[in-house]
Enzyme design. Structure first.
Site, PDB file in Angstrom:
ATOM      1  N   ASP A  29     -55.050   6.009 -51.521  1.00 22.32           N
ATOM      2  CA  ASP A  29     -54.892   4.574 -51.901  1.00 22.32           C
ATOM      3  C   ASP A  29     -54.722   3.971 -50.309  1.00 22.32           C
ATOM      4  O   ASP A  29     -54.223   4.432 -49.500  1.00 22.32           O
ATOM      5  CB  ASP A  29     -53.173   4.690 -52.357  1.00 22.32           C
ATOM      6  N   ARG A  82     -45.711   7.576 -45.871  1.00 18.83           N
ATOM      7  CA  ARG A  82     -46.255   6.358 -45.389  1.00 18.83           C
ATOM      8  C   ARG A  82     -45.434   6.157 -43.998  1.00 18.83           C
ATOM      9  O   ARG A  82     -44.175   5.364 -43.828  1.00 18.83           O
ATOM     10  CB  ARG A  82     -45.804   4.974 -46.334  1.00 18.83           C
ATOM     11  N   GLN A 119     -42.366   9.684 -56.196  1.00 18.63           N
ATOM     12  CA  GLN A 119     -42.300   8.792 -57.438  1.00 18.63           C
ATOM     13  C   GLN A 119     -42.837   9.920 -58.450  1.00 18.63           C
ATOM     14  O   GLN A 119     -43.254  10.841 -58.386  1.00 18.63           O
ATOM     15  CB  GLN A 119     -43.480   7.792 -57.725  1.00 18.63           C
ATOM     16  N   ASP A 130     -44.676  -5.862 -60.830  1.00 15.89           N
ATOM     17  CA  ASP A 130     -43.637  -4.851 -60.549  1.00 15.89           C
ATOM     18  C   ASP A 130     -42.484  -5.171 -61.290  1.00 15.89           C
ATOM     19  O   ASP A 130     -41.883  -6.425 -61.669  1.00 15.89           O
ATOM     20  CB  ASP A 130     -43.210  -5.433 -58.931  1.00 15.89           C
ATOM     21  N   GLU A 143     -37.020  -3.078 -56.370  1.00 12.53           N
ATOM     22  CA  GLU A 143     -38.161  -2.705 -57.218  1.00 12.53           C
ATOM     23  C   GLU A 143     -38.206  -1.121 -57.617  1.00 12.53           C
ATOM     24  O   GLU A 143     -38.121  -0.283 -56.765  1.00 12.53           O
ATOM     25  CB  GLU A 143     -39.332  -3.111 -56.497  1.00 12.53           C
ATOM     26  N   SER A 164     -44.153  -0.206 -59.770  1.00 10.58           N
ATOM     27  CA  SER A 164     -45.368  -1.064 -59.591  1.00 10.58           C
ATOM     28  C   SER A 164     -46.387  -0.459 -60.445  1.00 10.58           C
ATOM     29  O   SER A 164     -46.415   0.803 -60.615  1.00 10.58           O
ATOM     30  CB  SER A 164     -45.687  -0.901 -58.277  1.00 10.58           C
TER      31      SER A 164
END
Length: 337
Positions: A58, A112, A127, A238, A251, A254
């Site tokens: 991604d 990340r 996730q 989201d 959040e 997504s």
């Protein structure tokens, strides 16, 4: 230390460190069972690393640096730690032979390295990534919204079970979802930043799904960045809940209907990324080999943080934090794992 770090006055965790660990396992075990039943998903194994240059990783907003390294056993070819599994999941559905109405979910762990750390953000991402095969007739806003409602029901039910198991928690989550587009939000709050709009609408409505993220708004700005080659920017969004502990929107997911051959090409053109058509993944969308899908990611640590009414994601996730953040949190009753 992040300037956006929130240190709630008088905060203290409702659970001990040991109780927190028990509660995290309870939430993860329960929620993934409910989610798999609600969306008809099978659990599958997923990669932590992929080959560099495969087109599968991604690209997020297109500027984040990936963590990469060479592999001695494969002639020092380069590999990358995944940033998410958005593209891999669609390939997996094709390889495993899934049909419309059937799908998969997996534990997705990523690094990340360029993410800013604060109450909600860590360089370590965990996730539940899920993906489901759909028909062309299901590529609609109505189908997207129905899927969102099913996910929200699963989250709200899990919160009720957590409150019953740990009576110290009193906060409830709103099951009714307020749907709004990014353009409608800009029209409502023209003088606010996108993040301020999210807080404002979530404070008013509790549970909010903000739709159509990725393209430019009338102002010429984007609400948020999205890679052009997985979500259809007209059929994504989201999911936010109002976080009472932090007094801001959080959040949790997504997600979106994925690009078909038409939206892929238009979004690649808008993002000046038509060169990606050289990858097998993009070719397989263009020629109709890959199935049409809907999918997304649901933050594991963020969900635990929300349901356990924590002030920092580091209270439910072991990661690396700046020294001054660790000290500031400790001084305000926040113990980072």
């Amino acid at each position: 230390m992040s300037k956006s770090l929130i240190l709630p006055e008088g905060y203290s965790s409702a659970l001990t460190l040991r109780e927190t660990q028990h509660a995290i396992k309870y939430i993860k075990d329960l929620f993934q069972q409910i989610l798999s039943f609600a969306l008809t998903l099978d659990r599958v194994s997923a990669p932590l690393i992929v080959r560099k240059g495969s087109g599968i990783n991604d690209d997020l907003n297109g500027v984040e640096r990936k963590v990469d390294f060479t592999i001695k056993e494969i002639d020092n070819k380069e590999a990358e730690v995944v940033q998410s599994l958005a593209k891999w999941k669609r390939m997996a559905l094709y390889r495993y032979g899934y049909n419309p109405g059937e799908g998969i979910y997996t534990d997705m762990n990523a690094i990340r390295r360029d993410d800013d750390t604060d109450n909600l953000h860590s360089i370590f991402v965990d996730q539940w990534d899920w993906e489901k095969v759909i028909t062309r007739e299901q590529r609609t806003i109505a189908f997207l919204q129905e899927t969102v409602k099913n996910i929200v029901k699963a989250i709200v039910f899990t919160k009720r079970k957590v409150n019953l198991r740990y009576p110290v928690f009193k906060t409830t989550l709103k099951e009714e979802v307020y749907f709004v587009t990014t353009q409608e939000l800009e029209d409502q709050y023209p003088d606010k930043t996108p993040k301020e709009r999210e807080d404002a609408v979530c404070k008013e409505h509790g549970t909010v799904f903000i739709m159509q993220i990725g393209g430019k708004l009338k102002s010429g700005q984007r609400h948020d960045g999205r890679a052009p080659d997985y979500d259809d920017w007209s059929l994504n969004g989201d999911l936010f809940f109002w976080n009472e502990t932090l007094q801001k929107a959080i959040e949790i997911s997504s997600m979106g209907v994925r690009v078909d051959e038409t939206s892929l090409q238009s979004q690649l053109a808008e993002a000046d990324a038509l060169d990606r058509n050289k990858y097998d993944y993009h070719k397989m969308i263009t020629d109709g080999t890959l199935p049409l899908t809907i999918g997304g990611g649901i933050g594991q640590s963020r969900l635990c943080m929300l349901l356990l009414e924590k002030a920092h994601i580091g209270e439910v996730q072991a990661s690396i934090w700046p020294d001054d953040m660790i000290q500031a949190c400790a001084e305000h009753g926040i113990t980072l794992l």
